[in-house]
Design an enzyme around this catalytic site. Structure first.
Site, PDB file in Angstrom:
ATOM      1  NE  ARG A  50      16.524  33.086 -16.731  1.00 35.83           N
ATOM      2  CZ  ARG A  50      16.907  31.914 -17.518  1.00 35.83           C
ATOM      3  NH1 ARG A  50      18.237  31.693 -18.103  1.00 35.83           N
ATOM      4  NH2 ARG A  50      16.053  30.810 -17.986  1.00 35.83           N
ATOM      5  CG  ASP A  52      11.270  39.221 -22.102  1.00 34.51           C
ATOM      6  OD1 ASP A  52      12.611  38.287 -22.202  1.00 34.51           O
ATOM      7  OD2 ASP A  52      10.434  38.439 -22.666  1.00 34.51           O
ATOM      8  CE1 TYR A 111       6.181  36.911 -15.614  1.00 35.46           C
ATOM      9  CE2 TYR A 111       5.807  34.871 -15.110  1.00 35.46           C
ATOM     10  CZ  TYR A 111       6.818  35.772 -15.423  1.00 35.46           C
ATOM     11  OH  TYR A 111       8.142  35.738 -15.750  1.00 35.46           O
ATOM     12  NE  ARG A 198       6.378  40.701 -24.647  1.00 36.86           N
ATOM     13  CZ  ARG A 198       7.536  40.933 -24.952  1.00 36.86           C
ATOM     14  NH1 ARG A 198       8.628  40.689 -24.329  1.00 36.86           N
ATOM     15  NH2 ARG A 198       7.435  41.359 -26.070  1.00 36.86           N
TER      16      ARG A 198
END
Lengths: 248, 248
Positions: A50, A52, A111, A198
């Site tokens: 999910r 952001d 990622y 992040r």
């Protein structure tokens, strides 16, 4: 009912993230509305991760279960026709067994985070990378990153809104490479906490500019305290690359 | 007067091209207006190449001559401040001799053209690549491309609006590579005719989908006739990469 696995690419800029939100558009809503227009069915679309608001996806696995008989190719074509002009594209579709779940069957998630390390503002990749003006030492960042690889309590690198039961995750890979003024960070794990990539990138940027030493990454990790977080990097540079499943 | 060489990156989407136009915004106008706001001087900014509407640049060399005393670093910073929020960034600046000319001193120009070869529409790179739905055979394209390398009369691959004195150019490189669904074409020459790269890419796409044989590229070239052109590729996928100068 037939279960379809979809592979979805999207530009996160206009969306509040993958998951449906009351206060703005989401990728999930866009795809679910396209499904309803094609089949007349109200079906939930589940994704591997999910993302952001503002985070992008190159190949996000998802699945949906439909009563309507349709080939994967026709479903993909119809979804893309109905998703236009939103920046969401179905780049793959196939039939999967009824127990295949985009989120729960997933064995690994990958990622990539892109930093453009220069003083000049971004042009065509504005919103698609983090422009970082001060010089970054990618070797120091790589040394800092290596300290996070493995099984750890990542409480420091976890959003206050994270809904995971446990803050313990096994980080399989956290690489830092520099080519010209592009610093790329690649992260792989079975799963990540909310904001984990992040938050790790934000702290690595402090290492890169010399405000933190590589060892400070270990101190932040061992603090197990969100207050020890140096910086949360902006969503712009983050791309969900791909995910792994049994039998792939 | 001091002559400054600038290296400029831009997103071509909102512009009518590099060169000033009466009917819409240009990159040249954006940079010249920023120069005027900084120095109070009305100065022409010359670029190595005059890209068309919608064509992008990664590192376009340009030059400008100014009476105002300013360091290259301060000029670059001030230009970027005044160019915001337009997608134009000065990524390098230096003082050059008075006879250094971005266009006339240039010894070589390098372009890249990106094709995304898939049925699904583009998302974050919409306007930054050519989405081509039918399968492309990159090996056939490479064989067709090889037939254009060398010194030839490129009349077939030249816009009717081309202002060059001669249609003869020496094409040093025309490579085709495929990685996944991205087909990249790289072209290098001392100089190109107007629309030459897009016209070569358009014809190579016909070779890639099997409508033309590689030999048809030679026939098109030898026709020396714009009517023999198969297709002019859209500007979206074209990037001016960089240029070479004496002493680089």
């Amino acid at each position: 009912m037939t279960r379809f696995a979809l592979t979805i690419e999207y530009d996160g800029r206009p969306f509040m993230g993958w998951q449906r939100q009351d206060h703005g558009p989401s990728v999930q809503q866009a795809v679910e509305e396209a499904v309803t227009r094609i089949t007349g069915e109200t079906a939930l679309v589940y994704a591997s991760g999910r993302t952001d608001a503002g985070v992008h996806a190159r190949a996000m696995p998802a699945h949906v279960e439909l009563a309507r008989e349709i080939t994967p190719f026709r479903l993909m074509e119809a979804l893309n026709a109905h998703l236009r002009p939103q920046p969401v594209a179905v780049i793959g579709a196939r039939v999967v067994p009824d127990d295949w779940h985009a989120r729960f069957s997933c064995l690994g998630r990958h990622y990539e985070y892109r930093i453009v390390n220069r003083r000049a503002p971004l042009t065509w990749d504005k919103g698609l990378a983090w422009q970082f003006a001060r010089p970054l030492d990618a070797d120091a960042m790589a040394a800092g990153a290596a300290r996070l690889v493995g099984r750890h309590d990542f409480t420091t690198f976890r959003s206050a809104h994270c809904q995971a039961d446990s803050p313990v995750r096994t980080l399989d890979r956290l690489d830092v490479d520099r080519i010209g003024d592009i610093v790329t960070i690649r992260a792989s794990a079975r799963s990540f906490l909310h904001h984990q990539v992040r938050s790790m990138v934000g702290c690595l940027s402090l290492v890169g500019e010399g405000r933190w030493s590589p060892e400070d990454m270990t101190d932040a990790l061992e603090a197990r305290d969100r207050a020890a977080l140096g910086l949360n990097a902006p969503p712009d540079g983050l791309f969900f690359l791909s995910a792994d499943y049994p039998g792939d």
